[in-house]
Design a protein around this motif. Structure first.
Motif, PDB file in Angstrom:
ATOM      1  N   LEU A   1       0.947  -1.648  -0.073  1.00 24.59           N
ATOM      2  CA  LEU A   1      -0.129   0.167  -0.151  1.00 24.59           C
ATOM      3  C   LEU A   1       0.868   1.096  -0.102  1.00 24.59           C
ATOM      4  O   LEU A   1       1.043   2.396   0.561  1.00 24.59           O
ATOM      5  CB  LEU A   1      -0.858  -0.099   1.388  1.00 24.59           C
ATOM      6  CG  LEU A   1      -1.806  -0.576   1.158  1.00 24.59           C
ATOM      7  CD1 LEU A   1      -3.243  -0.473   2.759  1.00 24.59           C
ATOM      8  CD2 LEU A   1      -2.596  -1.474   0.117  1.00 24.59           C
TER       9      LEU A   1
ATOM     10  N   ARG B   1      -2.148   3.452  -4.010  1.00 25.56           N
ATOM     11  CA  ARG B   1      -2.551   2.403  -3.310  1.00 25.56           C
ATOM     12  C   ARG B   1      -2.989   2.626  -2.039  1.00 25.56           C
ATOM     13  O   ARG B   1      -4.142   1.320  -1.689  1.00 25.56           O
ATOM     14  CB  ARG B   1      -2.092   1.534  -3.541  1.00 25.56           C
ATOM     15  CG  ARG B   1      -1.177   0.722  -4.957  1.00 25.56           C
ATOM     16  CD  ARG B   1       0.198   0.384  -4.851  1.00 25.56           C
ATOM     17  NE  ARG B   1       0.745  -0.791  -5.877  1.00 25.56           N
ATOM     18  CZ  ARG B   1       1.619   0.831  -6.595  1.00 25.56           C
ATOM     19  NH1 ARG B   1       2.105   1.233  -5.710  1.00 25.56           N
ATOM     20  NH2 ARG B   1       2.343   0.031  -7.683  1.00 25.56           N
ATOM     21  N   TRP B   2      -2.346   3.198  -1.297  1.00 28.93           N
ATOM     22  CA  TRP B   2      -3.041   3.586   0.326  1.00 28.93           C
ATOM     23  C   TRP B   2      -4.379   4.063  -0.151  1.00 28.93           C
ATOM     24  O   TRP B   2      -5.057   3.962   0.960  1.00 28.93           O
ATOM     25  CB  TRP B   2      -1.867   4.162   0.725  1.00 28.93           C
ATOM     26  CG  TRP B   2      -1.872   4.578   2.745  1.00 28.93           C
ATOM     27  CD1 TRP B   2      -2.107   3.506   3.819  1.00 28.93           C
ATOM     28  CD2 TRP B   2      -2.827   5.625   3.236  1.00 28.93           C
ATOM     29  NE1 TRP B   2      -2.534   3.624   4.763  1.00 28.93           N
ATOM     30  CE2 TRP B   2      -2.446   4.730   4.666  1.00 28.93           C
ATOM     31  CE3 TRP B   2      -3.370   6.521   3.103  1.00 28.93           C
ATOM     32  CZ2 TRP B   2      -3.099   5.670   5.678  1.00 28.93           C
ATOM     33  CZ3 TRP B   2      -3.661   7.496   3.255  1.00 28.93           C
ATOM     34  CH2 TRP B   2      -3.827   7.183   4.948  1.00 28.93           C
TER      35      TRP B   2
ATOM     36  N   ALA C   1      -6.953   1.902  -0.973  1.00 26.85           N
ATOM     37  CA  ALA C   1      -7.504   1.139   0.305  1.00 26.85           C
ATOM     38  C   ALA C   1      -8.274   1.363   1.951  1.00 26.85           C
ATOM     39  O   ALA C   1      -8.996   1.238   2.115  1.00 26.85           O
ATOM     40  CB  ALA C   1      -6.126   0.104   0.817  1.00 26.85           C
TER      41      ALA C   1
ATOM     42  N   ALA D   1      -4.764  -4.063  -1.870  1.00 29.83           N
ATOM     43  CA  ALA D   1      -4.388  -3.164  -2.845  1.00 29.83           C
ATOM     44  C   ALA D   1      -5.755  -3.269  -3.579  1.00 29.83           C
ATOM     45  O   ALA D   1      -6.402  -4.681  -3.567  1.00 29.83           O
ATOM     46  CB  ALA D   1      -3.141  -3.471  -3.917  1.00 29.83           C
TER      47      ALA D   1
ATOM     48  N   GLN E   1      -4.084  -1.357  -9.489  1.00 30.58           N
ATOM     49  CA  GLN E   1      -2.810  -1.010  -9.863  1.00 30.58           C
ATOM     50  C   GLN E   1      -2.713  -0.383 -11.072  1.00 30.58           C
ATOM     51  O   GLN E   1      -3.193  -0.694 -12.191  1.00 30.58           O
ATOM     52  CB  GLN E   1      -1.704  -1.812  -9.534  1.00 30.58           C
ATOM     53  CG  GLN E   1      -1.610  -2.871  -8.025  1.00 30.58           C
ATOM     54  CD  GLN E   1      -0.409  -3.216  -8.137  1.00 30.58           C
ATOM     55  OE1 GLN E   1      -0.424  -4.247  -9.397  1.00 30.58           O
ATOM     56  NE2 GLN E   1       0.087  -3.522  -7.300  1.00 30.58           N
TER      57      GLN E   1
END
Length: 249
Positions: free
Chosen positions: A103, A107-108, A111, A173, A176
């Protein structure tokens, strides 16, 4: 108009006090010419953010101690020292703990469902683009994604459609970035764009087995999305690309 020269992500509480902002990051010796051309309209901005701008009100990265409103916790940056040295911010025993796993970056934010001030891949132009006529199909061990991009504004400009991929085993995740294309389109013009992704783009690393595993080989559904940024997805399609692959449009 604010011209910002910064090495990376910054907080942007000041954005409401300006009419526009041009982020130059760390420019070269021709920055004066480039900035003047964009400010006068001789050139149109075409860049996209390679980082995520954190929510307004967040404190600078790191900090000691850090809370939930920091981009990093103190244990991650600058790190912490083990007992009996933990009361000291700096020292010979300082250790950074990379606990974020996969993450990293956008992505962090995805999420954790945290809305950034400006998302990864974001960027404005003096013109407007329309993404349309999407198709996606499985072709043996690849996936082909196609779309048309139309310049519906009043100026020539650069469009940057971005391809994101998601499948269940990718968690935690959500998705991407697996491709992007930058192309200049004249006023009133349009262009066809095709993305081809392979098994390496639809695989995840299984740590216990020490190898990459294909999501399609496991029979998982792969979702492809086209976005103008990581937070602005304008189209998505779920595909089953196993032995009995489906062709979808």
């Amino acid at each position: 108009v604010l011209l910002a020269i910064t090495p990376g992500a910054v907080t942007t509480e000041w954005i409401s006090q300006v009419d526009a902002s041009i982020l130059l990051f760390m420019p070269g010796e021709q920055v004066g010419v480039a900035a003047a051309q964009m400010l006068t309209g001789a050139a149109t901005p075409g860049g996209r953010l390679p980082v995520t701008m954190p929510p307004n009100g967040w404190k600078p990265m790191g900090g000691w101690p850090a809370g939930a409103d920091h981009l990093f916790l103190s244990a991650q940056y600058p790190g912490i020292q083990p007992a009996p040295h933990e009361m000291y911010k700096w020292g010979d025993y300082l250790m950074a703990n990379f606990t974020e796993g996969v993450l990293v970056g956008y992505r962090w934010y995805d999420a954790k469902d945290v809305k950034p001030a400006f998302p990864f891949g974001f960027g404005l132009s003096y013109t407007e683009f329309e993404f349309k006529d999407f198709t996606a199909e499985c072709a043996q061990d690849q996936v082909a994604v196609s779309l048309w991009v139309a310049n519906v504004g009043d100026y020539e400009g650069d469009a940057v459609p971005q391809l994101y991929v998601s499948f269940p085993s990718l968690l935690p995740a959500k998705r991407q970035l697996k491709g992007f294309q930058k192309l200049r389109i004249p006023k009133g013009g349009k262009a066809n764009i095709v993305f081809i992704i392979g098994q390496e783009d639809m695989s995840y690393y299984e740590e216990e087995e020490g190898r990459w595993i294909s999501a399609t080989a496991k029979g998982e559904t792969v979702t492809v999305s086209i976005g103008k940024s990581s937070a602005d997805l304008v189209w998505s399609k779920a595909l089953s690309c196993g032995p009995a692959a489906l062709v979808t449009k």
